[in-house]
Design a protein around this motif. Structure first.
Motif, short mmCIF file in Angstrom:
data_model
loop_
_atom_site.label_atom_id
_atom_site.label_comp_id
_atom_site.label_asym_id
_atom_site.label_seq_id
_atom_site.Cartn_x
_atom_site.Cartn_y
_atom_site.Cartn_z
N ARG A 1 18.57 -3.97 15.42
CA ARG A 1 18.09 -2.85 16.24
C ARG A 1 17.94 -1.59 15.39
N ALA A 2 17.54 -1.78 14.14
CA ALA A 2 17.41 -0.66 13.21
C ALA A 2 16.38 -0.98 12.14
N LEU A 3 15.85 0.07 11.55
CA LEU A 3 14.93 -0.06 10.43
C LEU A 3 15.42 0.90 9.35
N TYR A 4 15.53 0.40 8.15
CA TYR A 4 15.94 1.20 6.99
C TYR A 4 14.67 1.60 6.25
N LEU A 5 14.55 2.88 5.93
CA LEU A 5 13.38 3.38 5.21
C LEU A 5 13.81 4.08 3.93
N TYR A 6 13.27 3.61 2.82
CA TYR A 6 13.44 4.28 1.54
C TYR A 6 12.17 5.07 1.28
N ALA A 7 12.30 6.39 1.26
CA ALA A 7 11.18 7.30 1.03
C ALA A 7 11.58 8.23 -0.12
N ALA B 1 0.81 -1.21 0.00
CA ALA B 1 0.00 0.00 0.00
C ALA B 1 0.85 1.27 0.00
N HIS B 2 2.12 1.14 0.27
CA HIS B 2 2.99 2.32 0.39
C HIS B 2 4.04 2.43 -0.71
N LEU B 3 4.06 1.48 -1.62
CA LEU B 3 5.06 1.52 -2.70
C LEU B 3 4.97 2.84 -3.46
N PRO B 4 6.07 3.42 -3.87
CA PRO B 4 7.41 2.84 -3.94
C PRO B 4 8.21 2.95 -2.64
N GLU B 5 7.60 3.47 -1.57
CA GLU B 5 8.30 3.50 -0.29
C GLU B 5 8.45 2.07 0.22
N GLU B 6 9.58 1.82 0.89
CA GLU B 6 9.85 0.49 1.41
C GLU B 6 10.62 0.60 2.72
N PHE B 7 10.53 -0.46 3.53
CA PHE B 7 11.36 -0.54 4.73
C PHE B 7 11.87 -1.95 4.89
N ARG B 8 13.01 -2.05 5.59
CA ARG B 8 13.63 -3.34 5.90
C ARG B 8 14.17 -3.26 7.33
N LEU B 9 14.10 -4.38 8.02
CA LEU B 9 14.63 -4.44 9.37
C LEU B 9 16.10 -4.84 9.36
#
Length: 182
Positions: free
Chosen positions: A135-141, A124-132
């Protein structure tokens, strides 16, 4: 032997509230016996060396000192150079090909698992993505953090319940690796 750390302070100097002047923060940290204290930007990054304690005890010590000195609580995460470098190196997105404003890392005070994010529909949020990560989360916005609907979902209290979470843009992630290099 002293270890070099990055301290990440959450939610200071934003919108005119919870002001922590960097010169005062440096003096406070030096007063705690930390060496080589440097700050980066006004948004809550400090680098220091310490020969005592671990990441959690140093974060608690710094948070308590900030509350005593400034009169308000600040969440603090402390991580050593090996960790900040590993986070930058493990980025699952092509950082070299992206604008720094498009890539962010949220650091957590403790491990988080995928179950925390089960209520978020990635499609529902593409092209935004996240990966764990660790102890961190990477967010492509791609349109930046300020316009990110996914970032809004990821910042919800139910997602971050029980952990401190603080986000930095890719420029800051890379700078922390450089500043903590011994």
């Amino acid at each position: 032997m002293a270890t070099t750390y990055a301290a990440l302070l959450r939610g200071i100097n934003v919108g005119g509230s919870r002001k922590v002047p960097m010169a005062d923060l440096r003096a406070l940290m030096e007063g705690l016996g930390y060496g080589g204290v440097r700050t980066y930007l006004q948004s809550g990054q400090a680098v220091f060396t310490s020969g005592h304690g671990d990441e959690e005890s140093l974060a608690a010590e710094l948070a308590a000192a900030i509350e005593r000195h400034f009169g308000f609580g600040v969440d603090v995460i402390v991580r050593d150079h090996a960790y900040v470098k590993a986070i930058a190196d493990a980025c699952p997105f092509p950082a070299a090909e992206l604008e720094p404003r498009q890539l962010h890392v949220t650091y957590f005070s403790a491990p988080v698992g995928p179950e925390r994010f089960a209520g978020i529909d990635p499609a529902a949020h593409l092209p935004e993505e996240f990966r764990l990560g660790d102890r961190a989360l990477y967010l492509y916005a791609p349109n930046g953090l300020g316009r990110s609907k996914l970032a809004e979902q990821l910042a919800r209290p139910r997602v971050n319940k029980g952990v401190i979470a603080t986000t930095r843009n890719w420029n800051t992630v890379v700078k922390l690796v450089e500043l903590t290099r011994a």
